[in-house]
Write an enzyme that holds these catalytic residues in place. Structure first.
Site, mmCIF file in Angstrom:
data_model
loop_
_atom_site.group_PDB
_atom_site.id
_atom_site.type_symbol
_atom_site.label_atom_id
_atom_site.label_comp_id
_atom_site.label_asym_id
_atom_site.label_seq_id
_atom_site.Cartn_x
_atom_site.Cartn_y
_atom_site.Cartn_z
ATOM 1 N N ASP A 79 0.862 -1.177 0.000
ATOM 2 C CA ASP A 79 0.000 0.000 0.000
ATOM 3 C C ASP A 79 0.896 1.224 0.000
ATOM 4 O O ASP A 79 1.733 1.386 0.888
ATOM 5 C CB ASP A 79 -0.900 -0.035 1.244
ATOM 6 C CG ASP A 79 -2.093 0.879 1.092
ATOM 7 O OD1 ASP A 79 -2.149 1.622 0.089
ATOM 8 O OD2 ASP A 79 -2.961 0.855 1.982
ATOM 9 N N ASP A 90 -2.898 2.476 -6.031
ATOM 10 C CA ASP A 90 -1.822 2.504 -5.034
ATOM 11 C C ASP A 90 -1.863 1.322 -4.089
ATOM 12 O O ASP A 90 -1.331 1.378 -2.996
ATOM 13 C CB ASP A 90 -1.886 3.818 -4.243
ATOM 14 C CG ASP A 90 -3.189 3.963 -3.477
ATOM 15 O OD1 ASP A 90 -4.132 3.204 -3.776
ATOM 16 O OD2 ASP A 90 -3.261 4.820 -2.586
ATOM 17 N N GLU A 91 -2.482 0.257 -4.493
ATOM 18 C CA GLU A 91 -2.677 -0.841 -3.558
ATOM 19 C C GLU A 91 -2.740 -2.154 -4.336
ATOM 20 O O GLU A 91 -3.367 -2.218 -5.388
ATOM 21 C CB GLU A 91 -3.997 -0.596 -2.829
ATOM 22 C CG GLU A 91 -4.278 -1.535 -1.698
ATOM 23 C CD GLU A 91 -5.685 -1.313 -1.136
ATOM 24 O OE1 GLU A 91 -6.299 -0.268 -1.424
ATOM 25 O OE2 GLU A 91 -6.158 -2.219 -0.437
#
Lengths: 393, 370
Positions: free
Chosen positions: A11, A106-107
């Site tokens: 993350d 983003d993960e």
């Protein structure tokens, strides 16, 4: 080594803001908010850690963020830039394992099971991954490692910012027990509120409940809590993104509602969200379902199959609102949850031309690709149907 | 009321009204037909309040009279009676009816004839007169194109137009259209004015059942809100449809540089086969047209793939077009001629299907976007 899996949850820390900091190093350490003009009606899309110290958080109105910290730097943000950085991060992740499941820009989840011979011990591998992202892309990533996706995600969240945490197999329950219940993915503020009324504050408290109780009170969602509170999760990391079987969007309302206009505006927003994802995946839907959960937790779904597949908001909305009116007409119970599900997905659409059609048949296609472009650049909420509610869900 | 009638004749009369009678409606009388006995014939009437029919059949009438009987039960009984027998009907007290045939005897509870809804007033004055075989052909060749969508009222029936001694019927569902023109019989009422009517679907399907393939004459009449088709011994009356039929003339393509002449049977059979693996809903088949050959292709990945090539008379440019196989087959199924021609412009414009021997029957099918 035992036979448990090794799942990483990666993350990126304050992703949007960190990208802005890489592009403009003078922003570093200052309170930065991505989200546009503070005089406008927008909300915070992302806040730097410095800004968070002032109590600024995502989804807060921009004007309020400025009141909390007048020296905040406001950045408009660009989806294109973020997508580019995201791609660079994913390029690195994919050198470690073919099993990378992107959850958002983003993960991601990554499965390293069976890779020790190749990469060495998992903790060192994860550290190498973080260093590489740091040096090649300039961003900080937090990583949680565990035997399943659920615990890995809680661990990365716990380790933030810029952390690395490995929950050794067998330690899941001890790790989770003292955490507040909101840390469990799937327990939002409302669910947490309901659980607190049952006297549950921590994950340990949740796991101490009699097995049937959450299910009796909350239905299916409750039944899943039994496993979640014990850190049990067997969902696989699905690398090569399998084809969607359905796309759905639903929301639990802040307050149960009987207000048809409000519910329809929420439905319109959800339809737009789902349809945008549908077009993003280059798919068309043939079957539209409406889902309603009433305040008594009774859940109903109503479906309609179209003659021709579509990816247009207006058509999906027309159908779902008709289902909604047909269903709600008979009931006087407040609605707790509303959602729409698009299924019967297909890549092709053989559109039957009409004899008496007037105008350009490709006009609406162009309209929607225009809307999608605007959203990629300025964010989803930059353009909405007039019928959609404008406050965030 | 008492009469005797040949079983075959009675059966066919009762059978013809089964489609009009409502089996399960709010009004029990509408599941009945009305039997009227007079002089040397009986009359069978039926109605669903939208359309109604009456027809006369020769019978040996002892006592004139009338009664309403359950249409379905009467049909079931007549069907099971031995062939070439005679049915003997007698109305008794309280509208009970006894039906005897040979040694079989049935007692049926009838309803009072006075309670049966009367047929709407119709005119006997023909605006157009058709040869039965031609009227039948006209309906058969256009009816399939009518929209099943009951919300689109104007497309839910056939357009009947009269102009210059000819009648034209047009059916369309918005995606395809079929139109046929035939000369009318000369009538006394030979107005030159252009007339135009919308015929409801149900009256057409009932009409198809009434019509024999012969040269008898059907008159078409109009009175206030009602239309009627009248033959010597039978009448069918219907309410008119309201609504504006779309301007069909403007969608008939005139510029069709691509003309493909093909054996109707070859195309029909090949298309039926290839369509088996077309997408269930859209039924799209890709027509790949090249000089001398037409390749039909279904490549639905879920169901599999099929292709077949047939010979065509064509020497122009290569062209690919997607068409709904069902629409094309509907047209091919009603054409008797050996060769048909597909007239096209490009993959975005309509396909006009014509047959060499009958330039007064035309069908238009819009393509699907590939």
């Amino acid at each position: 080594m035992n036979d448990s899996r090794q799942i990483l949850h990666i993350d990126m820390d304050a992703f949007f803001v960190s990208v802005e900091e890489v592009l403009d190093p003078s922003l570093k350490g200052r309170p930065v908010v991505v989200g546009g003009d503070p005089d406008g009606r927008g909300v915070v899309a992302a806040a730097s850690y410095a800004a968070r110290k002032y109590g600024i958080h995502s989804a807060m109105p921009l004007a309020r963020a400025r009141r909390l910290c007048p020296q905040t730097v406001f950045v408009r943000g660009s989806h294109g830039r973020y997508a580019e950085f995201s791609r660079r991060v994913f390029d690195i992740l994919e050198t470690y394992s073919p099993e990378v499941e992107p959850m958002s820009l983003d993960e991601a989840y990554l499965d390293l099971t069976g890779c020790q011979r190749l990469h060495g011990p998992v903790l060192e591998t994860a550290q190498r991954m973080r260093d590489e992202i740091r040096s090649h892309v300039g961003l900080n990533a937090s990583i949680g490692i565990a035997a399943n996706k659920l615990v890995a995600k809680v661990a990365s969240d716990y380790s933030k910012p810029n952390g690395l945490l490995w929950i050794v197999p067998g330690m899941e329950r001890r790790f989770l027990a003292p955490l507040p219940i909101e840390r469990i993915p799937g327990i939002g503020p409302r669910g947490a509120g309901e659980l607190r009324r049952l006297g549950v504050r921590t994950v340990g408290g949740l796991s101490a409940l009699p097995r049937d109780l959450p299910e009796e009170v909350f239905g299916k969602w409750g039944a899943a809590l039994y496993f979640k509170s014990r850190g049990i999760c067997d969902s696989p990391v699905s690398g090569a993104r399998e084809d969607h079987r359905s796309i759905s969007r639903e929301t639990t309302l802040d307050e149960d509602s009987l207000d048809a206009a409000f519910l329809e505006s929420t439905l319109s927003y959800l339809v737009e969200k789902a349809a945008a994802q549908l077009r993003e995946a280059e798919l068309f839907t043939r079957s539209i379902s409406l889902k309603l959960r009433y305040s008594d937790f009774q859940t109903v779904t109503r479906s309609h199959t179209l003659d021709e597949p579509t990816a247009e908001d207006s058509e999906i909305f027309r159908t779902s609102v008709r289902l909604f009116r047909g269903e709600i007409g008979a009931r006087r119970t407040r609605v707790r949850l509303i959602g729409v599900c698009l299924s019967g997905l297909t890549r092709r659409r053989h559109r039957q031309a009409g004899l008496f059609d007037t105008g350009d048949p490709l006009r609406t296609d162009r309209l929607y690709s225009g809307i999608d472009r605007i959203r990629r650049k300025f964010g989803f909420r930059s353009i909405l149907r007039a019928a959609s509610r404008t406050e965030p869900i | 009321m008492e009469f005797r009638i040949a079983r075959e004749l009675f059966l066919s009369g009762v059978q013809k009204v089964q489609g009009i009678v409502e089996a399960k409606g709010a009004m029990p009388i509408l599941s009945h037909l009305l039997l009227l006995a007079e002089k040397d014939r009986i009359c069978i009437q039926a109605t669903d309040l939208e359309i109604g029919s009456k027809a006369f059949y020769p019978a040996n009438v002892n006592t004139p009279g009338a009664v309403a009987l359950n249409a379905r039960k009467l049909y079931d009984i007549l069907r099971e009676l031995p062939p070439d027998s005679e049915a003997h009907l007698l109305r008794e007290e309280n509208n009970w009816v006894t039906l005897k045939c040979g040694k079989a005897k049935f007692r049926l509870p009838g309803l009072a004839a006075e309670d049966f809804p009367s047929l709407p007033d119709y005119s006997e004055d023909s605006l157009m007169e058709f040869r039965c075989s031609e009227l039948r052909e006209m309906v058969r060749k256009t009816f399939f194109a009518v929209s099943p969508d009951e919300t689109r009222q104007a497309l839910n029936g056939l357009l009947l137009e009269k102009e210059n001694g000819s009648a034209c019927m047009v059916g369309t569902d918005g995606h395809r259209l079929s139109m046929i023109t035939r000369s009318l019989k000369q009538t006394k009422h030979q107005g030159q004015e252009k007339l135009s009517f919308l015929l409801p679907k149900k009256v057409l399907s009932e009409l198809l059942k009434l019509m024999e393939d012969d040269e008898s004459i059907f008159g078409f009449t109009e009175k206030s809100n009602h239309l009627a088709f009248i033959q010597d011994q039978q009448v069918i009356v219907s309410r008119k449809i309201d609504g504006k039929f779309p301007n069909y003339r403007q969608v008939i393509p005139t510029d069709n540089p691509v003309q493909i002449r093909v054996s109707r049977e070859d195309l029909q059979h090949a298309l039926k086969r290839v369509a088996l693996l077309a997408d269930e809903k859209s039924k799209m088949v890709r027509f790949e047209i090249r000089p001398g050959a037409l390749t039909l292709i279904s490549d639905n990945t879920e169901l599999g793939a099929a292709r077949e090539e047939i010979a065509i008379e064509y020497d122009g440019e290569e062209m690919f077009v997607g068409l709904n196989a069902r629409y094309i087959l509907d047209v091919l199924n009603v054409i008797e001629d050996e060769k048909v021609t597909l007239n096209m412009k490009d993959q975005n414009h309509s396909c006009l299907i014509t047959s060499d021997e009958d330039d007064r029957y035309r069908s238009i099918v819009m393509p699907m976007r590939l």
